[in-house]
Design a protein around this motif. Sequence first.
Motif, short mmCIF file in Angstrom:
data_model
loop_
_atom_site.label_atom_id
_atom_site.label_comp_id
_atom_site.label_asym_id
_atom_site.label_seq_id
_atom_site.Cartn_x
_atom_site.Cartn_y
_atom_site.Cartn_z
N PHE A 122 0.86 -1.18 0.00
CA PHE A 122 0.00 0.00 0.00
C PHE A 122 0.89 1.23 0.00
N PHE A 123 0.40 2.32 -0.62
CA PHE A 123 1.33 3.43 -0.78
C PHE A 123 0.64 4.68 -1.34
N ALA A 124 1.32 5.80 -1.13
CA ALA A 124 1.16 7.02 -1.92
C ALA A 124 2.59 7.47 -2.20
N LEU A 125 2.85 7.92 -3.44
CA LEU A 125 4.23 8.26 -3.78
C LEU A 125 4.28 9.42 -4.76
N ALA A 126 5.46 10.06 -4.79
CA ALA A 126 5.78 11.08 -5.80
C ALA A 126 7.18 10.78 -6.32
N PHE A 127 7.30 10.65 -7.64
CA PHE A 127 8.55 10.28 -8.29
C PHE A 127 8.84 11.34 -9.35
N LEU A 135 6.68 14.71 -13.20
CA LEU A 135 6.35 14.15 -11.88
C LEU A 135 5.29 13.07 -12.04
N LEU A 136 5.47 11.99 -11.28
CA LEU A 136 4.48 10.92 -11.20
C LEU A 136 3.93 10.90 -9.78
N LEU A 137 2.61 11.02 -9.63
CA LEU A 137 1.92 10.82 -8.36
C LEU A 137 1.12 9.54 -8.46
N ALA A 138 1.15 8.68 -7.45
CA ALA A 138 0.43 7.41 -7.53
C ALA A 138 -0.09 6.99 -6.17
N ARG A 139 -1.16 6.18 -6.21
CA ARG A 139 -1.79 5.69 -4.98
C ARG A 139 -2.09 4.21 -5.12
N ASP A 140 -2.08 3.48 -4.01
CA ASP A 140 -2.27 2.02 -4.06
C ASP A 140 -3.67 1.65 -4.55
N ARG A 141 -3.84 0.37 -4.82
CA ARG A 141 -5.04 -0.13 -5.49
C ARG A 141 -6.34 0.17 -4.76
N THR A 208 0.48 11.82 -14.24
CA THR A 208 1.76 12.28 -14.78
C THR A 208 1.62 13.76 -15.11
N LEU A 209 2.63 14.52 -14.67
CA LEU A 209 2.59 15.98 -14.76
C LEU A 209 3.89 16.52 -15.34
N SER A 210 3.74 17.42 -16.29
CA SER A 210 4.88 18.20 -16.79
C SER A 210 4.33 19.56 -17.19
N TYR A 214 -0.93 17.02 -18.28
CA TYR A 214 -1.57 16.60 -17.03
C TYR A 214 -2.48 15.45 -17.41
N GLU A 215 -2.17 14.27 -16.93
CA GLU A 215 -2.96 13.10 -17.32
C GLU A 215 -3.14 12.17 -16.13
N GLU A 216 -4.40 11.78 -15.87
CA GLU A 216 -4.69 10.81 -14.83
C GLU A 216 -5.06 9.48 -15.48
#
Length: 626
Positions: A122-127, A135-141, A208-210, A214-216
């Motif tokens: 499980f997670f929330a992350l920024a890469f 930038l990549l923002l992501a959240r667990d399932r 994904t952001l630049s 901006y795309e979800e």
Amino acid sequence: MCGIAGTLNFSGKEPDVHLLQKALGRMSMRGPDAEGIWQSEHVALGHRRLSILDTSDAGNQPFVDPSGRYALVFNGEFFNFQPHKNRLEKSGVSFCSQSDTEVLLHLLIEQGPSALSLINGFFALAFYDAQEHKLLLARDRFGVKPLYYEWHNQQLLFGSELKVLRALGCAKEIDQAALGLYFHLHYIPEPRSIYQSVRKLKPGHFITLSAEQYEETSYYSLPSETGVVSSPKQLHQELRNLLDDAVQLRMISDVPLGCFLSGGIDSSIVTALAARHTRQLNTFSVGFRDEPFYDETRFAELVAKKNGTHHTVFRLSNQDLFDHVYGVWEYLDEPFADSSALNMFILSKLTKQHVTVALSGDGADEVFGGYRKHRALLRSMEPAWSDRAALLAGGFARFLPKSRGSALGNLLRKMHKYQAGAQLPLDERYWAWAGFMNDKSVAERLKWSGMHPEYMHQKQSILAELKQGKDPMNRVLKTDVGLLLPGDMLPKVDRMSMANSLEVRNPFLDYRVVDWAFRMPSSTKLNAKKGKLLLLDTFQDLLPEEILNRGKKGFEVPLVKWLRSDLAHLVDDWLSRNRIQEQGLFDPDSVAMEIRRLRSSDPDDSPAKIWALLCFQHWWMFHHNA
């Protein structure tokens, strides 16, 4: 387990690192062990650490690759990291730590967003990629870990808690649709937050952001039933193997670990499996001295004895619960009115005195059909003569006193609610039984001239799952996994455990277990008389006989008593006509009518509705306007 925060700005303005440092301080309980910030041309990433794996300084975040191009902040656990680490090492990657986060950094460098599907955890992350400025923002399932964000005028703010975004300067305009959803559900479901411009990243999604993009994107969805069912013996063996491995994976820790043990089916199964993988397991229960009907510690002790655990019981009075009301309100930085958060706060606080990680049974009810409403929905789809009698009795119940404060009053309340919803279409029936106010009452409470279009759009989006697929009950369970889990159950556990720097892990939400369960027809999981049949049949040999044959009790916080006595002054002050009129959000007559209902002989659900108002008012005064 940690907290993350950050800013990204493509408008030419330098990220304010001092402001980010202040924001990180707002969630110090999420990460009391270390703090770190990494800055590049457009971005600043921040992290607060609760040390679980590799407790040395080598495990501190943000993690940056040797070239300095890539950086990662990660809140969560990547349980199956070791095989990926072994493969990466063979390909020439060198590691400086024993941390799962460093492995994830290199997987993201190698595979980009595709790496998200490899994570069991499980997670929330920024890469961030400093060369591509992306930038990549992501959240667990399933939404175990929260992630709030605001994207406006080429600037992104994000964080694990809403208080972080307030500290970073997010816009604070109240979202009327979210407010309506709050008063119906008593929580605010994804993707909305209480603020118009702030959103929660949906479970199983990444952004994904630049400067140009901006795309979800969704990277996970629940599977549909396959129509192929193994023999009962094979079914049980498959589930047993999956859940046993899920528990074993979640016991990886460099700090003390234990189990919440309520005495119910779910935590008892997790405890029984966990006890097989450690020399002596620590288990923890809460009992209720003033409410013997709801005290389940006897059953918890039976499970502990059968599995040889080192068991600790915390016996609470109603006064113990009441003494923590303000502490819970203080930590909840978004309106949230599930009063059982009090129990979770105290259990987490006391458990933290012994361990830093606890396993729980969360998720089993939603995946395997454990709630009373699930059986009620099944009965309403194919009513027997007893259900038709209950419909008739429910009609009479509307004339009788209904209340959560007594056994008879609560039975009458449930009968009336069943009668009111049973003849509606499935989606509207689900909506009625999931909430506390009908749409018309929500509109009246919030002074809407008609139904708010965004409220209705969100409602239809939530209920869309109920109109797809062949198996109606599986559609209900999927809706619970998409609504109730990330909106109520998981935020309650996350906020209250993190308020006490305790990590909670959920074996039933291992995606392999969930995927397997949703490939099965709902008839294998429950029927109109009993829920979680598959779990009971699979694990009956691990559980005491008394556990197998008992019903689900839960625990009702004594709201009626509190709101009529200890908290009556808050009702009179925070919900006074003058204050409500000055605030301008609610209809004063609607609120006054709810207070009169609370103090009548027929309070019905008014205590829960008044509690929701008080929770909002505390948030409004001490968070929003602070």
